[in-house]
Design a protein around this motif. Structure first.
Motif, PDB file in Angstrom:
ATOM      1  N   LEU A  67     -34.936 -30.108 111.258  1.00 20.94           N
ATOM      2  CA  LEU A  67     -33.788 -29.962 112.148  1.00 20.94           C
ATOM      3  C   LEU A  67     -34.196 -30.191 113.599  1.00 20.94           C
ATOM      4  CD1 LEU A  67     -30.818 -29.205 112.650  1.00 20.94           C
ATOM      5  CD2 LEU A  67     -31.542 -26.818 112.699  1.00 20.94           C
ATOM      6  N   VAL A  68     -35.329 -29.628 114.003  1.00 19.65           N
ATOM      7  CA  VAL A  68     -35.828 -29.821 115.365  1.00 19.65           C
ATOM      8  C   VAL A  68     -36.131 -31.296 115.615  1.00 19.65           C
ATOM      9  CG1 VAL A  68     -37.748 -29.322 116.947  1.00 19.65           C
ATOM     10  CG2 VAL A  68     -36.714 -27.477 115.617  1.00 19.65           C
ATOM     11  N   VAL A  69     -36.848 -31.918 114.695  1.00 18.83           N
ATOM     12  CA  VAL A  69     -37.196 -33.338 114.849  1.00 18.83           C
ATOM     13  C   VAL A  69     -35.932 -34.182 114.953  1.00 18.83           C
ATOM     14  CG1 VAL A  69     -38.217 -35.338 113.684  1.00 18.83           C
ATOM     15  CG2 VAL A  69     -39.454 -33.163 113.735  1.00 18.83           C
ATOM     16  N   ASN A  70     -34.997 -34.009 114.038  1.00 20.59           N
ATOM     17  CA  ASN A  70     -33.777 -34.811 114.051  1.00 20.59           C
ATOM     18  C   ASN A  70     -32.968 -34.583 115.320  1.00 20.59           C
ATOM     19  OD1 ASN A  70     -34.500 -35.754 111.540  1.00 20.59           O
ATOM     20  ND2 ASN A  70     -32.907 -34.695 110.434  1.00 20.59           N
ATOM     21  N   SER A  71     -32.915 -33.346 115.767  1.00 23.07           N
ATOM     22  CA  SER A  71     -32.150 -33.030 116.976  1.00 23.07           C
ATOM     23  C   SER A  71     -32.768 -33.672 118.211  1.00 23.07           C
ATOM     24  CB  SER A  71     -32.054 -31.519 117.158  1.00 23.07           C
ATOM     25  OG  SER A  71     -31.350 -30.956 116.093  1.00 23.07           O
ATOM     26  N   VAL A  72     -34.069 -33.571 118.338  1.00 19.95           N
ATOM     27  CA  VAL A  72     -34.735 -34.178 119.498  1.00 19.95           C
ATOM     28  C   VAL A  72     -34.649 -35.702 119.428  1.00 19.95           C
ATOM     29  CG1 VAL A  72     -36.944 -34.475 120.700  1.00 19.95           C
ATOM     30  CG2 VAL A  72     -36.255 -32.210 119.895  1.00 19.95           C
ATOM     31  N   MET A  73     -34.830 -36.262 118.256  1.00 17.73           N
ATOM     32  CA  MET A  73     -34.759 -37.717 118.118  1.00 17.73           C
ATOM     33  C   MET A  73     -33.346 -38.223 118.418  1.00 17.73           C
ATOM     34  SD  MET A  73     -37.817 -38.490 117.660  1.00 17.73           S
ATOM     35  CE  MET A  73     -37.871 -40.183 117.171  1.00 17.73           C
ATOM     36  N   ALA A  74     -32.347 -37.383 118.228  1.00 15.48           N
ATOM     37  CA  ALA A  74     -30.965 -37.770 118.526  1.00 15.48           C
ATOM     38  C   ALA A  74     -30.757 -37.993 120.022  1.00 15.48           C
ATOM     39  CB  ALA A  74     -29.990 -36.725 118.008  1.00 15.48           C
ATOM     40  N   ARG A 118     -28.956 -42.356 111.427  1.00 16.30           N
ATOM     41  CA  ARG A 118     -28.033 -41.238 111.614  1.00 16.30           C
ATOM     42  C   ARG A 118     -26.699 -41.512 110.931  1.00 16.30           C
ATOM     43  NH1 ARG A 118     -30.200 -40.398 116.256  1.00 16.30           N
ATOM     44  NH2 ARG A 118     -28.940 -41.929 117.350  1.00 16.30           N
ATOM     45  N   ASP A 119     -26.191 -42.712 111.129  1.00 19.41           N
ATOM     46  CA  ASP A 119     -24.916 -43.089 110.491  1.00 19.41           C
ATOM     47  C   ASP A 119     -25.025 -43.049 108.973  1.00 19.41           C
ATOM     48  OD1 ASP A 119     -23.789 -43.380 112.987  1.00 19.41           O
ATOM     49  OD2 ASP A 119     -23.903 -45.581 112.990  1.00 19.41           O
ATOM     50  N   ASN A 120     -26.167 -43.492 108.446  1.00 19.21           N
ATOM     51  CA  ASN A 120     -26.378 -43.461 107.002  1.00 19.21           C
ATOM     52  C   ASN A 120     -26.444 -42.017 106.493  1.00 19.21           C
ATOM     53  OD1 ASN A 120     -26.939 -44.689 104.408  1.00 19.21           O
ATOM     54  ND2 ASN A 120     -29.014 -43.891 104.661  1.00 19.21           N
ATOM     55  N   ARG A 121     -27.132 -41.136 107.245  1.00 18.61           N
ATOM     56  CA  ARG A 121     -27.202 -39.728 106.845  1.00 18.61           C
ATOM     57  C   ARG A 121     -25.807 -39.098 106.861  1.00 18.61           C
ATOM     58  NH1 ARG A 121     -31.943 -39.841 109.881  1.00 18.61           N
ATOM     59  NH2 ARG A 121     -31.057 -38.656 111.614  1.00 18.61           N
ATOM     60  N   TRP A 122     -24.970 -39.518 107.804  1.00 19.05           N
ATOM     61  CA  TRP A 122     -23.587 -39.012 107.852  1.00 19.05           C
ATOM     62  C   TRP A 122     -22.847 -39.412 106.570  1.00 19.05           C
ATOM     63  CZ3 TRP A 122     -20.840 -36.076 111.399  1.00 19.05           C
ATOM     64  CH2 TRP A 122     -19.468 -36.003 111.179  1.00 19.05           C
ATOM     65  N   GLU A 123     -22.966 -40.682 106.205  1.00 26.95           N
ATOM     66  CA  GLU A 123     -22.298 -41.180 104.999  1.00 26.95           C
ATOM     67  C   GLU A 123     -22.768 -40.416 103.762  1.00 26.95           C
ATOM     68  OE1 GLU A 123     -19.766 -43.290 104.738  1.00 26.95           O
ATOM     69  OE2 GLU A 123     -19.744 -43.401 106.922  1.00 26.95           O
ATOM     70  N   THR A 173     -26.906 -30.376 109.752  1.00 27.38           N
ATOM     71  CA  THR A 173     -27.901 -31.143 110.507  1.00 27.38           C
ATOM     72  C   THR A 173     -27.298 -32.398 111.107  1.00 27.38           C
ATOM     73  OG1 THR A 173     -29.692 -30.325 109.106  1.00 27.38           O
ATOM     74  CG2 THR A 173     -30.121 -32.333 110.344  1.00 27.38           C
ATOM     75  N   ILE A 174     -26.564 -33.139 110.325  1.00 24.47           N
ATOM     76  CA  ILE A 174     -26.034 -34.407 110.828  1.00 24.47           C
ATOM     77  C   ILE A 174     -24.941 -34.176 111.861  1.00 24.47           C
ATOM     78  CG2 ILE A 174     -24.308 -34.864 109.034  1.00 24.47           C
ATOM     79  CD1 ILE A 174     -26.683 -37.398 110.734  1.00 24.47           C
ATOM     80  N   VAL A 175     -24.172 -33.117 111.726  1.00 23.87           N
ATOM     81  CA  VAL A 175     -23.169 -32.798 112.735  1.00 23.87           C
ATOM     82  C   VAL A 175     -23.868 -32.441 114.054  1.00 23.87           C
ATOM     83  CG1 VAL A 175     -21.401 -31.121 113.408  1.00 23.87           C
ATOM     84  CG2 VAL A 175     -21.319 -32.178 111.155  1.00 23.87           C
ATOM     85  N   ILE A 176     -24.933 -31.644 113.988  1.00 23.59           N
ATOM     86  CA  ILE A 176     -25.692 -31.312 115.189  1.00 23.59           C
ATOM     87  C   ILE A 176     -26.251 -32.574 115.833  1.00 23.59           C
ATOM     88  CG2 ILE A 176     -27.834 -30.214 116.016  1.00 23.59           C
ATOM     89  CD1 ILE A 176     -27.237 -27.974 113.924  1.00 23.59           C
ATOM     90  N   GLU A 177     -26.812 -33.469 115.039  1.00 24.72           N
ATOM     91  CA  GLU A 177     -27.344 -34.726 115.579  1.00 24.72           C
ATOM     92  C   GLU A 177     -26.263 -35.523 116.311  1.00 24.72           C
ATOM     93  OE1 GLU A 177     -29.821 -37.204 113.013  1.00 24.72           O
ATOM     94  OE2 GLU A 177     -30.006 -35.475 111.696  1.00 24.72           O
ATOM     95  N   HIS A 178     -25.094 -35.626 115.706  1.00 22.63           N
ATOM     96  CA  HIS A 178     -24.024 -36.388 116.328  1.00 22.63           C
ATOM     97  C   HIS A 178     -23.508 -35.710 117.597  1.00 22.63           C
ATOM     98  CE1 HIS A 178     -24.024 -39.057 112.875  1.00 22.63           C
ATOM     99  NE2 HIS A 178     -23.228 -39.839 113.553  1.00 22.63           N
ATOM    100  N   LEU A 179     -23.449 -34.386 117.616  1.00 19.64           N
ATOM    101  CA  LEU A 179     -23.058 -33.683 118.825  1.00 19.64           C
ATOM    102  C   LEU A 179     -24.049 -33.921 119.956  1.00 19.64           C
ATOM    103  CD1 LEU A 179     -21.853 -30.291 117.333  1.00 19.64           C
ATOM    104  CD2 LEU A 179     -20.435 -32.014 118.473  1.00 19.64           C
ATOM    105  N   ILE A 180     -25.327 -33.873 119.640  1.00 24.45           N
ATOM    106  CA  ILE A 180     -26.359 -34.140 120.648  1.00 24.45           C
ATOM    107  C   ILE A 180     -26.240 -35.570 121.136  1.00 24.45           C
ATOM    108  CG2 ILE A 180     -28.844 -34.406 121.009  1.00 24.45           C
ATOM    109  CD1 ILE A 180     -29.168 -31.966 119.108  1.00 24.45           C
ATOM    110  N   GLN A 181     -26.067 -36.495 120.216  1.00 22.29           N
ATOM    111  CA  GLN A 181     -25.937 -37.908 120.584  1.00 22.29           C
ATOM    112  C   GLN A 181     -24.738 -38.126 121.485  1.00 22.29           C
ATOM    113  OE1 GLN A 181     -28.056 -40.631 119.254  1.00 22.29           O
ATOM    114  NE2 GLN A 181     -27.191 -41.474 121.091  1.00 22.29           N
ATOM    115  N   ALA A 182     -23.644 -37.456 121.186  1.00 18.60           N
ATOM    116  CA  ALA A 182     -22.421 -37.635 121.971  1.00 18.60           C
ATOM    117  C   ALA A 182     -22.535 -37.035 123.365  1.00 18.60           C
ATOM    118  CB  ALA A 182     -21.237 -37.003 121.236  1.00 18.60           C
ATOM    119  N   SER A 183     -23.363 -36.018 123.489  1.00 11.69           N
ATOM    120  CA  SER A 183     -23.484 -35.367 124.812  1.00 11.69           C
ATOM    121  C   SER A 183     -24.414 -36.189 125.669  1.00 11.69           C
ATOM    122  CB  SER A 183     -23.982 -33.954 124.673  1.00 11.69           C
ATOM    123  OG  SER A 183     -25.305 -33.916 124.179  1.00 11.69           O
TER     124      SER A 183
END
Length: 98
Positions: A42-49, A61-66, A88-98
């Motif tokens: 979760l930490v890795v994915n969040s930071v990489m986002a 990320r898009d593939n993980r969402w699907e 996890t994927i929702v958190i990644e997308h929120l970070i990406q959007a911010s």
């Protein structure tokens, strides 16, 4: 390599968290090795986002969402795995959007 700054940030933070003085914090966050592995991912994915320029990471990320929200995952995975993947994927997308 790609996302060098992000990778360095994760490595530094994880190394710091492993310090003996943070043992109680680690035990509070993760009671089992499985939880620790999940938390690290979760930490890795969040930071990489936070790397908004890497198109390959965006595709992953898009593939993980699907996968997270597909009907197929509901058939083959436990509820816990599904909830963790979705969170996890929702958190990644929120970070990406911010």
């Amino acid at each position: 390599g790609k996302s060098v700054a992000e990778q360095n940030s994760v490595n530094l933070a994880w190394k710091l968290l492993q310090d003996r003085k943070y043992r109680d914090l680690r035990c509070t966050i993760c009671e089992t090795q499985e939880e620790e592995n999940r938390f690290r991912q979760l930490v890795v994915n969040s930071v990489m986002a936070t790397d908004i320029m890497d198109k390959d990471l965006k595709k992953l990320r898009d593939n993980r969402w699907e996968v997270a929200f597909s009907e197929e995952s509901k058939k083959n995975e436990s509820d816990k795995v599904q909830v963790n993947r979705k969170a996890t994927i929702v958190i990644e997308h929120l970070i990406q959007a911010s």
